[in-house]
Design a protein around this motif. Structure first.
Motif, PDB file in Angstrom:
ATOM      1  N   THR A  52       2.742   9.659  13.941  1.00 41.01           N
ATOM      2  CA  THR A  52       1.606   8.870  14.074  1.00 41.01           C
ATOM      3  C   THR A  52       1.641   7.595  14.575  1.00 41.01           C
ATOM      4  N   ASN A 106      -2.357  11.103  16.374  1.00 40.60           N
ATOM      5  CA  ASN A 106      -1.129  11.864  15.797  1.00 40.60           C
ATOM      6  C   ASN A 106      -0.805  13.039  16.922  1.00 40.60           C
ATOM      7  N   LEU A 139       0.529  17.098   6.874  1.00 36.13           N
ATOM      8  CA  LEU A 139       0.795  17.727   8.292  1.00 36.13           C
ATOM      9  C   LEU A 139      -0.306  17.648   9.204  1.00 36.13           C
ATOM     10  N   PHE A 161      -0.055   3.689  15.766  1.00 37.33           N
ATOM     11  CA  PHE A 161      -1.225   2.975  15.411  1.00 37.33           C
ATOM     12  C   PHE A 161      -1.580   2.060  16.476  1.00 37.33           C
ATOM     13  N   TYR A 173       0.832  -1.136   0.062  1.00 41.12           N
ATOM     14  CA  TYR A 173       0.092   0.075   0.022  1.00 41.12           C
ATOM     15  C   TYR A 173       1.041   1.429  -0.241  1.00 41.12           C
ATOM     16  N   LYS A 190     -12.421  11.807  12.491  1.00 35.40           N
ATOM     17  CA  LYS A 190     -11.117  12.340  13.517  1.00 35.40           C
ATOM     18  C   LYS A 190     -11.587  13.233  14.134  1.00 35.40           C
ATOM     19  N   GLY A 217       2.631  17.309  14.335  1.00 42.26           N
ATOM     20  CA  GLY A 217       3.512  17.134  12.905  1.00 42.26           C
ATOM     21  C   GLY A 217       3.123  15.715  12.279  1.00 42.26           C
ATOM     22  N   PHE A 218       4.211  15.088  12.025  1.00 38.12           N
ATOM     23  CA  PHE A 218       4.090  13.899  11.051  1.00 38.12           C
ATOM     24  C   PHE A 218       3.806  12.576  11.931  1.00 38.12           C
ATOM     25  N   TYR A 250      -9.666   4.512  11.827  1.00 39.49           N
ATOM     26  CA  TYR A 250      -9.663   3.976  10.298  1.00 39.49           C
ATOM     27  C   TYR A 250     -10.528   2.524  10.431  1.00 39.49           C
ATOM     28  N   PHE A 265      -7.958   9.514  15.565  1.00 33.74           N
ATOM     29  CA  PHE A 265      -8.419   8.912  14.167  1.00 33.74           C
ATOM     30  C   PHE A 265      -8.854   7.582  14.574  1.00 33.74           C
ATOM     31  N   GLY A 302      -7.253  -0.588   1.088  1.00 36.53           N
ATOM     32  CA  GLY A 302      -6.389   0.068   2.036  1.00 36.53           C
ATOM     33  C   GLY A 302      -7.246   0.586   2.975  1.00 36.53           C
ATOM     34  N   LEU A 303      -6.554   1.488   4.028  1.00 35.45           N
ATOM     35  CA  LEU A 303      -7.178   2.126   5.258  1.00 35.45           C
ATOM     36  C   LEU A 303      -8.002   3.080   4.646  1.00 35.45           C
ATOM     37  N   GLN A 339     -10.359  -0.778   7.787  1.00 37.82           N
ATOM     38  CA  GLN A 339      -9.755  -1.698   6.629  1.00 37.82           C
ATOM     39  C   GLN A 339     -10.606  -2.924   6.433  1.00 37.82           C
ATOM     40  N   ALA A 360      -3.111  -1.555  17.681  1.00 40.69           N
ATOM     41  CA  ALA A 360      -2.994  -2.873  17.189  1.00 40.69           C
ATOM     42  C   ALA A 360      -4.094  -3.446  16.208  1.00 40.69           C
ATOM     43  N   GLY A 361      -5.268  -2.700  16.317  1.00 37.29           N
ATOM     44  CA  GLY A 361      -6.340  -3.059  15.425  1.00 37.29           C
ATOM     45  C   GLY A 361      -7.265  -4.195  16.267  1.00 37.29           C
ATOM     46  N   SER A 412      -4.324  14.484  18.094  1.00 32.43           N
ATOM     47  CA  SER A 412      -5.655  14.420  17.227  1.00 32.43           C
ATOM     48  C   SER A 412      -5.521  12.934  17.079  1.00 32.43           C
TER      49      SER A 412
END
Lengths: 115, 112
Positions: B100, B94, A39, B102, A33, B49, B97-98, B36, B34, B43-44, B38, B104-105, B32
């Motif tokens: 992130t 989040n 940002l 996750f 994927y 959010k 910035g970048f 998701y 979220f 895809g996710l 799947q 474990a689902g 932040s």
């Protein structure tokens, strides 16, 4: 074992130039994927490869974006004529079955900055 | 340190009954958050959010989640499950910035 790797880790380019981002998935993983993360935002799905099937390109934001996966392994995401709004982290993930559960493993990402 | 814990690896519900998928987070900053989803061979997909606006967030497909700072939770709910809801759900933080993180689902099974 080795995880998902991506290169380059950072890329700075000028508006209008083409860029190529590379992803090496975990060996044996048939699914791959590509995602984009702007940002402070969530992940945006771009494209999905599964084995030899035709890829799911439904997430590609424009025809400037394309991706290929050669030999069912390495994948390259290409962005043509980059725009400033393309600046983001591009994440690659591959998935396989672990303990009977499909698990997605993410690479470290490529941080793209378009000036 | 930042972390996300999804408290159940599997949840099974009957069609038409409520869904509750639990998520707790740890963050030094105002995060932040979220959710998701799947589906197999997909895809996710972003469900919803939270970004420090209303604490009750409504998402797609009838899902919603409530941010509870005192409990550091962001549980996902839906009043009535549908067969098409069967999928894997990820809680994501989040932290600025970048970066992130996750969870474990949680695999949701929906019985007819």
């Amino acid at each position: 074992g080795a995880g998902v790797s991506q290169s380059p880790s950072n890329k700075v380019t000028e508006k209008g130039k083409d860029v190529e981002l590379r992803c090496d998935p975990i060996s044996g993983h048939t699914a791959l994927y590509w995602y984009r993360q702007s940002l402070g935002q969530g992940l945006e799905f771009l494209i999905y490869f599964q084995g030899n099937s035709a890829p799911d390109k439904s997430g590609l934001p424009s025809d400037r974006f394309s991706a290929e996966r050669t030999g069912g392994s390495v994948s390259t995401l290409t962005i043509q004529r980059t725009q400033q709004e393309d600046s983001a982290v591009y994440l690659c993930a591959s998935s396989g079955v672990s303990r009977g559960k499909e698990t997605q493993y993410f690479g470290p990402g490529t941080r793209l900055l378009v000036l | 340190a930042q972390s996300v814990t999804q408290l159940d690896s599997h949840v099974s519900v009957s069609e038409g009954t409520p869904v509750l998928l639990r998520c707790n987070y740890s963050s030094s900053y105002s995060p932040s958050l979220f959710w998701y989803v799947q589906h197999p061979n997909k895809g996710l997909q972003l469900l919803l959010k939270y970004t420090s606006a209303a604490t009750l967030v409504k998402g797609i497909n009838g899902f919603e989640a409530e941010f509870k700072k005192s409990e550091t939770s962001f549980h996902l709910t839906k009043p009535s499950a549908h067969m098409s809801d069967a999928a894997e759900y990820f809680c994501v933080v989040n932290t600025g910035g970048f970066k992130t993180i996750f969870g474990a689902g949680t695999r949701l099974f929906v019985k007819a």
